[in-house]
Enzyme design. Structure first.
Site, PDB file in Angstrom:
ATOM      1  N   ARG A 257       5.069 -12.817   1.568  1.00 41.55           N
ATOM      2  CA  ARG A 257       4.056 -11.964   2.181  1.00 41.55           C
ATOM      3  C   ARG A 257       2.670 -12.402   1.707  1.00 41.55           C
ATOM      4  NH1 ARG A 257       3.951  -5.490   1.146  1.00 41.55           N
ATOM      5  NH2 ARG A 257       3.411  -6.217  -0.920  1.00 41.55           N
TER       6      ARG A 257
ATOM      7  N   TYR B 291      -5.236   1.593  -4.136  1.00 41.38           N
ATOM      8  CA  TYR B 291      -5.166   0.405  -5.004  1.00 41.38           C
ATOM      9  C   TYR B 291      -4.859  -0.866  -4.226  1.00 41.38           C
ATOM     10  CZ  TYR B 291      -0.282   1.937  -4.755  1.00 41.38           C
ATOM     11  OH  TYR B 291       0.928   2.363  -4.303  1.00 41.38           O
ATOM     12  N   LYS B 292      -4.582  -0.743  -2.917  1.00 35.99           N
ATOM     13  CA  LYS B 292      -4.288  -1.933  -2.111  1.00 35.99           C
ATOM     14  C   LYS B 292      -5.608  -2.499  -1.584  1.00 35.99           C
ATOM     15  CE  LYS B 292       0.466  -0.498  -1.380  1.00 35.99           C
ATOM     16  NZ  LYS B 292       1.409   0.330  -0.624  1.00 35.99           N
TER      17      LYS B 292
ATOM     18  N   ASP C 280       1.344   7.308   7.321  1.00 39.08           N
ATOM     19  CA  ASP C 280       1.071   6.692   6.029  1.00 39.08           C
ATOM     20  C   ASP C 280       0.130   5.510   6.279  1.00 39.08           C
ATOM     21  OD1 ASP C 280       1.164   5.083   3.725  1.00 39.08           O
ATOM     22  OD2 ASP C 280       3.130   5.894   3.171  1.00 39.08           O
TER      23      ASP C 280
ATOM     24  N   PHE D  55       8.486   2.036   4.165  1.00 39.12           N
ATOM     25  CA  PHE D  55       8.567   1.741   2.735  1.00 39.12           C
ATOM     26  C   PHE D  55       9.611   2.659   2.087  1.00 39.12           C
ATOM     27  CE2 PHE D  55       6.947   1.914  -1.667  1.00 39.12           C
ATOM     28  CZ  PHE D  55       6.784   0.561  -1.914  1.00 39.12           C
TER      29      PHE D  55
HETATM   30  C1  LIG Z   1       2.514   0.998  -1.458  1.00 44.29           C
HETATM   31  C2  LIG Z   1       3.218   2.060  -0.702  1.00 44.29           C
HETATM   32  C3  LIG Z   1       3.667   3.232  -1.330  1.00 44.29           C
HETATM   33  C4  LIG Z   1       3.530   3.398  -2.819  1.00 44.29           C
HETATM   34  O1  LIG Z   1       3.535   4.735  -3.208  1.00 44.29           O
HETATM   35  P1  LIG Z   1       3.010   5.110  -4.665  1.00 44.29           P
HETATM   36  O2  LIG Z   1       3.396   6.518  -4.844  1.00 44.29           O
HETATM   37  O3  LIG Z   1       1.545   4.869  -4.682  1.00 44.29           O
HETATM   38  O4  LIG Z   1       3.695   4.196  -5.638  1.00 44.29           O
HETATM   39  C5  LIG Z   1       4.227   4.230  -0.559  1.00 44.29           C
HETATM   40  N1  LIG Z   1       4.385   4.062   0.778  1.00 44.29           N
HETATM   41  C6  LIG Z   1       3.987   2.946   1.408  1.00 44.29           C
HETATM   42  C7  LIG Z   1       4.171   2.818   2.878  1.00 44.29           C
HETATM   43  C8  LIG Z   1       3.422   1.905   0.690  1.00 44.29           C
HETATM   44  O5  LIG Z   1       3.066   0.774   1.286  1.00 44.29           O
END
Ligand SMILES: *Cc1c(COP(=O)(O)O)cnc(C)c1O
Length: 397
Positions: free
Chosen positions: A356, A209-210, A184, A113
């Site tokens: 997705r 939140y996911k 992660d 990400f």
């Molecule tokens: C959703 C996601 C994030 C989002 O990070 P936030 O700081 O919560 O906005 C970071 N890394 C990955 C791999 C994600 O899927």
């Protein structure tokens, strides 16, 4: 046994919506509004600042950390809750780098990400002294491990393709190469079983939140293996990570263990949302969620492939090699997704061409999968996406 009829009853979902985007923002648990409202009234209203003690606000991050720890195979007391995932990745990565001071490479993959990669790049630049981020194809990570790698930083499940790394094998390979492993869990937590202790993971971070459904902007968490916890450099030396925050000592002394990675004042309203969301998970067996997610994903994949030859599978075909999402590629993917959303099938689009679909068995079953396939088939067969209003990009995709 997990009762998936019961779990579905625990969520508010708007009528006429098939929600295949719980991998981005989970839906509202029915218990959440009252739980969050309680923090405002009576707690905040009547107790004012006394709420920190009397209503237990100050203890909430630790209590929630222990609940999360139990869900990801972490030792109790070794998960800290707060801030956002990007911040927790920053802290975990910085702490891990400090434990391998003679090495300079952060190894990640090109599918990670962007925020994780941006964070690593920014941290490397700030550290200077030759620190750098190296990214390779997801399949090539093991081969790149070498004696210059300080930290292997990976997201277990790729946010676009759903491709899943082998956490146990790669962690062992990183250790054999003398590196530390930072995982992660953004698309793992609540999607599939995670066993941090069993995989001998050094550091991990995730969001809530996911798949966990704690609400937009809900707090993140970070795990540090007990063997590193009292050595970890806190980097962001906030007062809430101090050994005695209310001593207001001018000298910084980190708290024992992972709680030193707390930074500032906890977001109590958001923590209450997380608390309510985790109640649903008390009645859920994640192995059963995984089995059902694989079965539903296979059903979705078979249906779409049979009806939509113009969509190219963007995820691994083997369900064991995926997380809990299925992606398809199409040059007009954005417009296709907007056409689907206008018909009540909510997935999301990820640039440049990825449609997705998140499969969350807590509230998605066979009927929703079949209906989503039928609607997607109609949109594709009749070219219903080919309209100007479906091509105008919104700010959040
Ligand atoms: C959703 C996601 C994030 C989002 O990070 P936030 O700081 O919560 O906005 C970071 N890394 C990955 C791999 C994600 O899927």
């Amino acid at each position: 046994m997990t009762d998936f009829n019961w779990t579905r009853q625990q969520f508010h979902l708007p009528d006429g919506v098939i929600y295949l985007d719980g991998n981005s923002l989970g839906p509202l648990p029915k218990a959440t509004p009252a739980r969050v409202a309680r923090v405002m009234q009576p707690e905040w209203q009547e107790l004012l600042i006394g709420g920190w003690n009397t209503a237990g606000w100050h203890r909430l991050p630790e209590a929630l950390g222990d609940r999360i720890a139990a869900m990801i195979g972490a030792e109790p007391g070794h998960v800290a809750v707060g801030d956002t995932l990007s911040i927790k990745v920053y802290q975990a990565l910085a702490a891990a780098l400090a434990l391998r001071p003679e090495r300079r490479v952060i190894l990640s993959d090109t599918g990670n990400f962007p925020s994780d990669l941006y964070i690593a790049e920014g941290l490397a630049r700030m550290l200077g002294r030759g620190y750098r981020l190296v990214t390779v194809a997801p399949e090539a990570v093991a081969d790149r491990l070498g004696d210059d790698v300080a930290v292997m930083m990976l997201t277990e499940v790729d946010y676009r393709t759903g491709r899943r790394h082998d956490m146990a094998a790669l962690t062992a390979q990183a250790h054999a190469a003398g590196a530390l492993a930072l995982w992660d869990l953004a698309h793992s937590f609540g999607a599939l079983p995670v066993d941090l202790t069993g995989c001998d993971v050094d550091f991990a971070a995730g969001c809530t939140y996911k798949y966990i459904n704690a609400g937009p902007g809900a707090p993140a968490f970070v795990y540090v293996a007990p063997r590193h916890a009292d050595l970890a450099d806190t980097v962001l030396q906030g007062w809430q990570g101090h050994e005695a925050p209310f001593a207001f000592d001018p000298a910084y002394r980190p708290a024992a263990g992972v709680q030193r990675l707390r930074v500032g004042t906890p977001a109590v309203l958001q923590l209450a949302g997380l608390d309510a969301a985790l109640d649903v998970w008390e009645n859920v067996d994640i192995a059963e969620v995984r089995a059902r997610s694989m079965a539903l994903s296979e059903r979705f994949l078979a249906g779409v492939e049979a009806a939509c030859p113009m969509l190219e599978l963007g995820s691994p075909r083997d369900p064991e090699a995926r997380g809990s999402q299925i992606s398809f590629r199409h040059a007009e993917g954005y417009a296709v997704m907007q056409a689907l959303i206008s018909r009540g099938v909510i997935g999301d689009f990820r640039a440049p061409d990825v449609l997705r679909f998140g499969i969350a068995p807590l509230y998605i079953g066979e009927a929703e999968i079949d209906a989503a396939v039928a609607i997607l088939a109609e949109v594709m067969a009749e070219g219903l996406w080919d309209r100007p209003e479906f091509k105008a990009r919104a700010e959040v995709t």
